[in-house]
Design an enzyme around this catalytic site. Sequence first.
Site, PDB file in Angstrom:
ATOM      1  N   CYS A  78    -102.005  47.769  17.873  1.00  0.00           N
ATOM      2  CA  CYS A  78    -100.591  47.953  18.198  1.00  0.00           C
ATOM      3  C   CYS A  78     -99.895  48.794  17.111  1.00  0.00           C
ATOM      4  O   CYS A  78    -100.200  49.970  16.962  1.00  0.00           O
ATOM      5  CB  CYS A  78     -99.923  46.597  18.416  1.00  0.00           C
ATOM      6  SG  CYS A  78     -98.354  46.698  19.321  1.00  0.00           S
ATOM      7  N   TYR A  79     -98.993  48.218  16.323  1.00  0.00           N
ATOM      8  CA  TYR A  79     -98.346  48.990  15.252  1.00  0.00           C
ATOM      9  C   TYR A  79     -99.391  49.550  14.302  1.00  0.00           C
ATOM     10  O   TYR A  79     -99.249  50.666  13.787  1.00  0.00           O
ATOM     11  CB  TYR A  79     -97.351  48.118  14.489  1.00  0.00           C
ATOM     12  CG  TYR A  79     -96.685  48.831  13.325  1.00  0.00           C
ATOM     13  CD1 TYR A  79     -95.503  49.526  13.509  1.00  0.00           C
ATOM     14  CD2 TYR A  79     -97.255  48.811  12.056  1.00  0.00           C
ATOM     15  CE1 TYR A  79     -94.895  50.206  12.441  1.00  0.00           C
ATOM     16  CE2 TYR A  79     -96.670  49.474  10.987  1.00  0.00           C
ATOM     17  CZ  TYR A  79     -95.491  50.164  11.193  1.00  0.00           C
ATOM     18  OH  TYR A  79     -94.899  50.826  10.147  1.00  0.00           O
ATOM     19  N   HIS A 165    -103.462  43.883  22.405  1.00  0.00           N
ATOM     20  CA  HIS A 165    -103.849  42.843  21.445  1.00  0.00           C
ATOM     21  C   HIS A 165    -105.148  42.153  21.875  1.00  0.00           C
ATOM     22  O   HIS A 165    -105.137  41.292  22.755  1.00  0.00           O
ATOM     23  CB  HIS A 165    -102.726  41.806  21.316  1.00  0.00           C
ATOM     24  CG  HIS A 165    -101.513  42.319  20.618  1.00  0.00           C
ATOM     25  ND1 HIS A 165    -101.363  42.273  19.255  1.00  0.00           N
ATOM     26  CD2 HIS A 165    -100.393  42.920  21.097  1.00  0.00           C
ATOM     27  CE1 HIS A 165    -100.200  42.815  18.913  1.00  0.00           C
ATOM     28  NE2 HIS A 165     -99.593  43.216  20.021  1.00  0.00           N
ATOM     29  N   GLU A 167    -106.793  40.021  20.182  1.00  0.00           N
ATOM     30  CA  GLU A 167    -106.910  38.698  19.564  1.00  0.00           C
ATOM     31  C   GLU A 167    -106.335  37.570  20.413  1.00  0.00           C
ATOM     32  O   GLU A 167    -106.645  36.396  20.177  1.00  0.00           O
ATOM     33  CB  GLU A 167    -106.235  38.696  18.182  1.00  0.00           C
ATOM     34  CG  GLU A 167    -104.718  38.826  18.185  1.00  0.00           C
ATOM     35  CD  GLU A 167    -104.201  40.247  18.219  1.00  0.00           C
ATOM     36  OE1 GLU A 167    -103.049  40.461  17.814  1.00  0.00           O
ATOM     37  OE2 GLU A 167    -104.954  41.146  18.652  1.00  0.00           O
ATOM     38  N   ASP A 223    -105.260  17.483   5.472  1.00  0.00           N
ATOM     39  CA  ASP A 223    -105.413  18.488   4.422  1.00  0.00           C
ATOM     40  C   ASP A 223    -105.654  17.869   3.049  1.00  0.00           C
ATOM     41  O   ASP A 223    -106.625  18.202   2.365  1.00  0.00           O
ATOM     42  CB  ASP A 223    -104.176  19.392   4.371  1.00  0.00           C
ATOM     43  CG  ASP A 223    -103.857  20.009   5.717  1.00  0.00           C
ATOM     44  OD1 ASP A 223    -104.774  20.109   6.554  1.00  0.00           O
ATOM     45  OD2 ASP A 223    -102.693  20.381   5.946  1.00  0.00           O
ATOM     46  N   LYS A 365    -106.339  25.257   9.724  1.00  0.00           N
ATOM     47  CA  LYS A 365    -106.418  23.823  10.022  1.00  0.00           C
ATOM     48  C   LYS A 365    -107.726  23.452  10.723  1.00  0.00           C
ATOM     49  O   LYS A 365    -108.363  22.448  10.381  1.00  0.00           O
ATOM     50  CB  LYS A 365    -105.223  23.408  10.889  1.00  0.00           C
ATOM     51  CG  LYS A 365    -105.244  21.951  11.344  1.00  0.00           C
ATOM     52  CD  LYS A 365    -104.960  20.980  10.209  1.00  0.00           C
ATOM     53  CE  LYS A 365    -103.486  20.926   9.908  1.00  0.00           C
ATOM     54  NZ  LYS A 365    -103.153  19.858   8.936  1.00  0.00           N
TER      55      LYS A 365
END
Length: 509
Positions: A78-79, A165, A167, A223, A365
């Site tokens: 994209c950009y 995109h 992804e 975490d 995560k």
Amino acid sequence: MILIIDFGSQYNQLIARRVREHQVYCEIEPPGISVKSIKELAPEGIILSGGPASIYAKGAPRTDRDIFNLGIPILGICYGMQFMMETLGGKVIGSKKREYGFAELDIKEQGGIFAGVETKTPCWMSHGDSVGQLPEGFVATASTGNTQVAAAEDASRRFYGLQFHPEVAHTKEGRKIIANFLFDICRCEKSWSMKSFIENTVDDIRAQVGKEKVILGLSGGVDSSVAAVLLHKAIGRQLTCVFVDNGVLRANEVKRVIDMFKKYLQINLRVVRAGEVFLKKLKGVVDPERKRKIIGRTFIEVFDREARKIKGVKLLAQGTLYPDLIESRSAFGGPSVVIKSHHNVGGLPKTMKLKLIEPLKHLFKDEVRLLGKELSLPDDVVWRQPFPGPGLAVRIIGDVTIQRLNVLRKADKILLDEIRAANLYYKLWQSFTVLLPLKSVGIMGDQRTYENIVAIRAVTSDDAMTADWARLPHDLLARVSNRIINEVRGVNRVVYDISSKPPSTIEWE
């Protein structure tokens, strides 16, 4: 190793997760990274992310053009594609018709990055500018009904640009396209795993710590728990964990942490009961950002006092994750627009003269959960739903009092008990209750009541960057509502939140 240069895309973390899903390590850096630093990282390839700016606008983000002289493959998305085209001599123009959402990609050249990809396949677009003129050496390899140059490449220099995109899940063959870039073009190897991470990180921890003592603020969440076990594996009794009871925890939380870490895992654990201190400072505070900052500051004060009681401590460990670091800085190397403060990012107060150690700071995560499994932590810890650092204080909309905390704790326990009984706990990203600053009229025992409203929030998600409200069975919702109204004094109405992220956040505050 793949380097991702972040131009401000909302999907930058998603790009990184897609790369790591292929067992290839990657890092995200802002555009200001120097070519010297890139050479030191020695990436096999570079991905230029998307972003909200127009390349021809004043102040548009740019990175050093010398990246195109490094002799390694570069993929612009994209950009990132537009930056590549404009920098190498092409031209980017404003589109007559913007393109957002699904589009059918028509692939003209099936080799290279499109090897094995269907010639006509759905993709996800999000752009108002397009490539009007290609640089010398580039050819267009795909188009859509609205965009003539939906993809372009200079195969000899191994430069590739995608206007869409790959992804996002909406691009059907996005994972295949990314895999082609990683393995066919960059020649990466599948060497990124939690087993290798443990081996490397344990060595790094031992080298950093030496014979010094380490203190860790344990929250009981995934975490900090995984960080504690990893550190304990590396340095054993040199680690001391401190659990601060801040008065805004869920029911039975303190006992659960003591049983797990002190009795079961046999890790050095100190418990500090400081609920009165926190609640005194929270009195009358209703702004959520102020609540977070008060709790963060007070935690540091309490934690610092406890740390001073342990002789010889030189290092402070934190369970900081990669998204915490990324979201707490902007793509331009400065402060981001604050949606919610991250309580574990931003450095230490000058009074706390400890060095920082963050063994999870490059993990997402889902990777932390895999790490926990590799470290043989029980499912109750590994797959525990996220709980905010400020606790129930940001699930009580308005003033935080002991009375309101008691109401929310009881309601929350009922919800979680029923969610577990329905075998849904591990299928949901989060499920919790929120106490609203509103009251409503009701009828109990033929008498008028004017009591509190509790909201139920349950969402599904892969990474918390986006989330959808969970379609819980109506019978389950009815059972939870009935129990809360009957068992929690002061509540006469229960509502269910059916908003997704975005535009809402998962937490209410």
